[in-house]
Design an enzyme around this catalytic site. Structure first.
Site, PDB file in Angstrom:
ATOM      1  CE  LYS A 284      -3.562  -2.328   2.666  1.00  0.00           C
ATOM      2  NZ  LYS A 284      -4.144  -2.455   4.008  1.00  0.00           N
ATOM      3  CG  ASP A 520     -22.438 -10.471 -16.533  1.00  0.00           C
ATOM      4  OD1 ASP A 520     -23.396 -10.866 -17.224  1.00  0.00           O
ATOM      5  OD2 ASP A 520     -21.251 -10.469 -16.927  1.00  0.00           O
ATOM      6  CD  GLU A 575     -25.465 -14.013 -16.986  1.00  0.00           C
ATOM      7  OE1 GLU A 575     -25.783 -13.867 -18.166  1.00  0.00           O
ATOM      8  OE2 GLU A 575     -24.307 -13.829 -16.568  1.00  0.00           O
TER       9      GLU A 575
END
Length: 853
Positions: A284, A520, A575
């Site tokens: 980081k 999705d 999905e």
């Protein structure tokens, strides 16, 4: 030639029913009663809740629903139930012992030359009693004991039901990448309920336990090292570029492969080295820029920025922050630019989100194509021109596609480049917030089509190679690339990837007001083979083993767990084409935690039938099987077609049914040709039977409700960058000289009928008839009797249909009504009385004797 038809009848004492040729669907409300007369009548919960098979009885017209135990992915459903619920002093008939079946000619008399149709009948109960509480009402949900840190007063986010309460802050070395948990560990507290419901999952108990242990350990690690899931998923407030109240700016990035990180932009004259980040642990980097002497932010709103990465080979890379909130593309440029979004006054929400819906009527939408004009439409256009249409059509939920920023417009939003940025093509972030707020004011739930299954390969304006390596956020090497989509695949075992994705969900809910997500590409996430070249037969072994990506499944469990406990009003949809068992069961049962899955086999079945079969060869049993073949107590969203069927290279149902004649014969001034007549009637029937029998919620892609002509194709080199097919011609329904308005009106009244009677939230239907030679399907759900006649040319009178509840029936919805483009062959004032005459394994039956007005 037969025309499709839908009829709704109101049952009030004892009536008969009739069936017509294909094109007619009849719904019969046998216990709710006609709402005008009986606002809250009782409804029957009878209905098969298991895999459906048919066994012939005495009459060829009769089929029986039987309970079948399949050692594959079929749902194990209880046998048909005879359960009655009482409202407002109205009660349905008492249950009686199963009587012997008396064969009765299903069609005593037939009439040739009538079109197919559908009808709906409604019934009122035959006696009244004291009001009783509805049976089977779900008890109020209790949250587990508070565990873990939370940024909200009085709210603690538990890692899982009855898990742990550790609060250690020390982060283990190497937590950048988490190791998989062993099978030894905490057990899913409610797994026994899942195995009892489906005993064929018992051999895979260890797989469920291992998955749950992985979820538990990762959640516990987040709790111990990050202060809780609540704080962990709020990282979007600290990563990227965020402004403090005093005007100072705090910047933070994760770039483990970088040698140095800098911030540059308009604010420092694009000096690449004047503002270096400080290196922290675990890859980081952070930077604090104090406020100016006047107290204003050193990085003004609307100024352009870049993160400068010095790669390990010394190369300087100019990148957009993965956490960027707003990116834009100038017309003369190819790549997007990062714009600092911090307006003096952001949009303030005025309306609360709607209460969680028992069932969804989803209007799948794309903001950019939501206009008849050949251009990219805006959030404002959707707010003021499209939302009122959606409300009028009776949909209670909007699912928005292509909101997450994507550099390639023709990707339909599925090649995401900036995950935290709302697409600037349609307007500003505040425009989107206003759009969602206005939808909430209309009582419409708003879902985001979220893409966490992969990411665009773009590097200059995407996530790919952000720190100069191919392993930042993604798997390294071939494992990190999807072969078919040519996109990058996330490493779901990575600590910072989990932070990034979970925070992304949290941001869309809390900053924009979204009410949930449609995930999705879940199939690609669940398996290492990503579903490429793999078929799913339903064998349970296909869902367990080394080919399952349990890191990805663990992420989905974490995501659903976080959404469920931080925002229990939100909804998640998967999905998934594979049919993985327990994907839509609670995490405590070892499931994936989704609320719904898409019933993706249904649109494929309708396409196959229309493409390959002549009308007389339609198989009623196969249609019913496809519509009812779903796992018990795992909710499905049924749809006849979605955006997939509208894309170029495919065809919508309307275009398959009517094709070229849609260009010449959709005017009411032109003759009604057999092709147009057949197409209009079948379009209504297919949508209604899918709506009523196919699942627990329903979905429609924008424009398909009125049979939008042609296909959907975004501007690209292959079509000379044309917007001609990247639009929705809503004006077609406003023209009273065009037949599109008939389909639009039927879709509206179909949704309004479901809103009144609630069949989507009711138990599965009881299918009493699947007659192959007559092409008739009849079933009961939510106190309604649905009758569909798919015969291409045969109508029937004196047709007997079985019903469970006696009463008087009246027409509620008729697909042959003139306002829906039908031929008005039924008298809607006729009342139909049931008889105490067993038929098709129902205690009572209806005989329709008068077919035509």
């Amino acid at each position: 030639m037969c025309l499709n038809k839908v009829l709704m009848l109101d049952l009030k004492k004892n009536k008969s029913a009739e069936v017509w040729p294909r094109g007619r669907v009849r719904l019969v409300n046998s216990c709710l009663g006609y709402l005008v007369a009986y606002p809250k009548m009782s409804h029957t919960d009878t209905g098969p809740t298991s895999s459906l098979t048919t066994s012939p009885c005495c009459s060829p017209a009769c089929t029986r629903i039987s309970r079948t135990h399949l050692p594959v992915s079929r749902a194990l459903l209880p046998p048909p139930r005879h359960r009655f619920a009482v409202h407002r002093r109205c009660v349905s008939a008492p249950a009686r012992p199963q009587s012997s079946h008396h064969p009765v000619p299903s069609a005593a008399r037939s009439t040739a030359g009538s079109p197919p149709s559908a009808s709906l009948l409604a019934a009122s109960p035959f006696r009244e009693e004291e009001e009783e509480e509805e049976e089977g009402e779900e008890a109020p949900r209790e949250l587990p004991p508070p565990v873990g840190g939370s940024g909200r007063p009085g709210v603690r986010v538990p890692p899982a039901p009855a898990l742990y309460s550790g609060r250690a802050r020390r982060r283990p070395a190497g937590a950048h990448k988490m190791a998989a948990a062993s099978t030894q560990g905490p057990r899913a507290p409610k797994l026994a309920q899942l195995l009892e419901r489906d005993p064929y999952l018992a051999p895979f108990e260890q797989d469920f336990q291992r998955r749950y242990a992985l979820f538990y350990n990762r959640l516990k690690s987040i709790e111990e090292n990050e202060g809780g899931l609540d704080k962990f998923s709020k990282s979007y407030k600290t990563f990227g570029v965020n402004q403090f109240v005093d005007g100072g700016v705090y910047c933070k990035e994760w770039a483990p492969g970088a040698e140095a990180v800098f911030l540059t932009g308009d604010f420092n004259g694009w000096n690449p080295f004047s503002h270096p980040y400080k290196k922290m642990e675990y890859g980081k980097w952070e930077l604090f820029i104090p406020p100016g002497q006047d107290g204003y932010s050193p990085v003004p709103h609307g100024s352009k920025l870049k993160v400068v990465i010095r790669a390990q080979n010394g190369e300087l890379l100019y990148r957009i922050s993965p956490w960027a909130r707003y990116v834009v593309r100038d017309q003369d440029k190819v790549n997007y630019d990062w714009v600092h979004w911090n307006p003096p006054q952001s949009y303030i929400r005025k309306h609360r989100s709607p209460e969680r819906l028992k069932s969804l009527r989803i209007y799948e939408s794309h903001v950019g194509i939501a206009s008849p004009e050949g251009k990219i439409a805006s959030y404002k256009n959707f707010t003021y021109n499209v939302l009122p249409r959606i409300k009028d059509l009776g949909y209670n939920c909007v699912q928005l596609m292509a909101i997450m920023e994507h550099a390639y417009y023709a990707s339909f939003g599925y090649q995401v480049t900036s995950f935290f940025a709302a697409s600037s093509r349609y307007g500003t972030p505040d425009d989107l917030k206003e759009m969602i707020d206005v939808a909430h004011s209309m009582g419409i739930t708003v879902l985001l089509d979220v893409v966490h299954s992969h990411a665009s390969k773009n590097s200059e304006d995407g996530l790919n190679k952000f720190d100069g390596t191919d392993s930042c956020f993604f798997h390294s090497g071939p494992k990190g690339t999807h072969q078919l989509w040519d996109s990058r695949l996330f490493d779901y075992s990575n600590w910072e990837v989990l932070r990034f994705l979970l925070s992304n969900l949290r941001m869309w809910i809390e900053d924009y007001g979204f009410d949930g997500f449609r995930f999705d590409g879940v199939t690609s996430m669940l398996y290492h083979h990503h579903g490429i070249g793999t078929g799913f037969s339903g064998d349970y072994n296909e869902y367990f083993g080394l080919h399952v990506d349990e890191d990805a499944l663990c992420y989905l469990m974490l995501a659903n767990h976080m959404v469920n406990f931080l925002h229990p009003e939100c909804i998640t949809i998967a999905e998934d084409v594979s049919g993985m068992p327990a994907l839509c069961r609670p995490v405590a049962e070892g499931g994936g935690g989704f609320d719904y899955r898409l019933a993706m086999a249904i649109p494929d079945k309708w396409i196959q039938i229309i493409k390959e079969l002549k009308d007389e060869d339609w198989n009623m049993g196969n249609i019913v099987y496809t519509l009812t073949n779903r796992r018990y107590e795992e909710k499905c969203i049924a749809y006849a077609e979605s955006h997939d069927q509208a894309l170029v290279g495919d065809k919508t149902l309307a275009f398959r049914l009517m094709d070229a004649e849609m260009y010449t014969n959709m005017s009411v001034l032109s003759p009604l040709t057999p092709v147009i007549d057949r197409g209009i009637q079948l379009h209504k029937m297919i949508r209604l039977i899918t709506h009523a029998l196919g699942g627990d919620s329903y979905l429609n892609f924008m424009g398909n409700e009125f049979g939008h002509p042609e296909w959907l194709d975004f501007p690209r080199k292959g079509n000379n960058e044309s917007y001609h097919y990247a639009r929705r011609q809503f004006n077609l329904t406003d023209d009273h000289l065009l037949r599109y308005r008939f389909l639009n009106a039927f879709d509206r009244d179909m949704n309004k009928s479901e809103e009144r009677f609630g069949w989507l939230a009711s138990p599965p239907a009881f299918v009493s008839e699947k007659h192959e030679s007559n092409k008739v399907i009849a079933f009961e759900r939510a106190g309604l009797l649905f009758i569909f006649n798919f015969h291409p040319y045969q109508s029937y009178t004196d047709y007997r249909v079985g019903v469970e509840i006696p009463g008087k029936y009246k027409i509620l919805l008729d697909s042959d009504a003139s306002e829906y483009g039908g031929h008005q062959r039924l008298d809607h004032n006729t009342e139909y009385f049931s008889e105490e005459y067993p038929h098709n394994y129902r205690h009572n039956s209806l005989m329709q004797t008068h077919s035509y007005a």
